[in-house]
Enzyme design. Sequence first.
Site, PDB file in Angstrom:
ATOM      1  N   HIS A   1       0.837  -1.206   0.000  1.00 14.74           N
ATOM      2  CA  HIS A   1       0.000   0.000   0.000  1.00 14.74           C
ATOM      3  C   HIS A   1       0.876   1.263   0.000  1.00 14.74           C
ATOM      4  O   HIS A   1       0.599   2.224  -0.709  1.00 14.74           O
ATOM      5  CB  HIS A   1      -0.862   0.057   1.264  1.00 14.74           C
ATOM      6  CG  HIS A   1      -1.861  -1.038   1.411  1.00 14.74           C
ATOM      7  ND1 HIS A   1      -1.792  -1.973   2.412  1.00 14.74           N
ATOM      8  CD2 HIS A   1      -2.974  -1.346   0.698  1.00 14.74           C
ATOM      9  CE1 HIS A   1      -2.811  -2.802   2.321  1.00 14.74           C
ATOM     10  NE2 HIS A   1      -3.555  -2.456   1.282  1.00 14.74           N
TER      11      HIS A   1
ATOM     12  N   VAL B   1       4.204  -5.578  -5.020  1.00 13.23           N
ATOM     13  CA  VAL B   1       5.305  -5.456  -4.050  1.00 13.23           C
ATOM     14  C   VAL B   1       5.363  -6.767  -3.258  1.00 13.23           C
ATOM     15  O   VAL B   1       4.327  -7.251  -2.786  1.00 13.23           O
ATOM     16  CB  VAL B   1       5.086  -4.250  -3.113  1.00 13.23           C
ATOM     17  CG1 VAL B   1       6.233  -4.126  -2.119  1.00 13.23           C
ATOM     18  CG2 VAL B   1       4.933  -2.970  -3.930  1.00 13.23           C
TER      19      VAL B   1
HETATM   20  P1  AMP Z   1      -6.582  -3.636  -0.343  1.00 10.95           P
HETATM   21  O1  AMP Z   1      -6.374  -2.856   0.916  1.00 10.95           O
HETATM   22  O2  AMP Z   1      -6.190  -5.067  -0.247  1.00 10.95           O
HETATM   23  O3  AMP Z   1      -7.974  -3.435  -0.924  1.00 10.95           O
HETATM   24  O4  AMP Z   1      -5.588  -3.018  -1.405  1.00 10.95           O
HETATM   25  C1  AMP Z   1      -5.618  -1.646  -1.737  1.00 10.95           C
HETATM   26  C2  AMP Z   1      -4.801  -1.433  -2.984  1.00 10.95           C
HETATM   27  O5  AMP Z   1      -3.449  -1.835  -2.735  1.00 10.95           O
HETATM   28  C3  AMP Z   1      -5.299  -2.280  -4.178  1.00 10.95           C
HETATM   29  O6  AMP Z   1      -5.191  -1.502  -5.359  1.00 10.95           O
HETATM   30  C4  AMP Z   1      -4.339  -3.438  -4.179  1.00 10.95           C
HETATM   31  O7  AMP Z   1      -4.180  -4.033  -5.460  1.00 10.95           O
HETATM   32  C5  AMP Z   1      -3.050  -2.743  -3.744  1.00 10.95           C
HETATM   33  N1  AMP Z   1      -2.119  -3.730  -3.195  1.00 10.95           N
HETATM   34  C6  AMP Z   1      -2.330  -4.587  -2.179  1.00 10.95           C
HETATM   35  N2  AMP Z   1      -1.263  -5.380  -1.989  1.00 10.95           N
HETATM   36  C7  AMP Z   1      -0.346  -5.016  -2.925  1.00 10.95           C
HETATM   37  C8  AMP Z   1       0.969  -5.458  -3.262  1.00 10.95           C
HETATM   38  N3  AMP Z   1       1.566  -6.453  -2.599  1.00 10.95           N
HETATM   39  N4  AMP Z   1       1.592  -4.843  -4.285  1.00 10.95           N
HETATM   40  C9  AMP Z   1       0.997  -3.836  -4.981  1.00 10.95           C
HETATM   41  N5  AMP Z   1      -0.232  -3.377  -4.710  1.00 10.95           N
HETATM   42  C10 AMP Z   1      -0.900  -3.954  -3.690  1.00 10.95           C
END
Ligand code: AMP
Length: 283
Positions: free
Chosen positions: A37, A177
């Site tokens: 994030h 990431v």
């Molecule tokens: P979430 O809180 O899981 O809904 O994720 C919020 C945003 O962060 C979304 O656009 C996810 O795709 C992105 N995200 C979560 N984990 C990763 C990661 N490991 N690498 C890149 N983006 C991420």
Amino acid sequence: MIIIKNKTELNDILNIDKDAGSSIGFVPTMGALHQGHLTLLQQAIDENDKCVCSIFVNPTQFNNPEDLKNYPHDLIRDSKMLESIGCDYLFVPDVAEMYPKNEDKIIFDFGELEKVMEGADRPGHFQGVATIVKKLLEIIDPDKAYFGKKDYQQLMIIKSLKEQYRLKTEIIACDIVREIDGLAMSSRNQRLNALQRTQAPIIYRTLKNTQDLCSKLTVDELKDYVKTEINSNDMMDLVYFEITNPDTLLPIIKWNGANSFMGFIVVNMGDIRLIDNISLVRN
Ligand code: AMP
């Protein structure tokens, strides 16, 4: 950093920034923040005058009530992390703020994109994602919004949402990431016990091997390879491994003339659902 719970208040504050000529970058999240994030947020901070992060665990995108109940929360830790990297605004609405009573529900049509993989496995999930992302983009109306390729199918759904509703926000796709051992960072990783955590990197190691094997094996053989690698571990259950067209995300059953594909994997470790993907180039 200013923390805001009310959408009208957020809209009013952002209008002052916009009137002053500031560009706005936005990162929607469900909290339990990690370096994945923060990488999106850092890009949003670098590329815009003001940065907004939202934390909202969106109930309508959870098809499994247990998953929603178990989703990790730590707002105090999250706000400290956001403050320390220089985020300007944190939007933390409650459910009543985002889903007022008697509001009409939009039914979205994403065609085949929501019928495959996560769409098929988690009925209603992308309707919930589209509902909340549309609301957030309308409230914030950012110049750029940042999404991770970790949720690749979600990213394609949001690009389709932008086209269908002619939203002016530019959708920025950010690389996955990973932890040093390759495990894709995820809020759900916090729930892995120590033993599960030692085994979880097998998912990416297996995916990585498919990059080389895709030029040597048939589609079925490659799928069997992944299934055997994952399911031979007592702690893992393969939900699916699909090889798809990179644009339509439609699964393929035989290699065709193209040389670029995507591999998508979902693995259950106990009740924890881990997802990852990789780009596959055949030569
Ligand atoms: P979430 O809180 O899981 O809904 O994720 C919020 C945003 O962060 C979304 O656009 C996810 O795709 C992105 N995200 C979560 N984990 C990763 C990661 N490991 N690498 C890149 N983006 C991420």
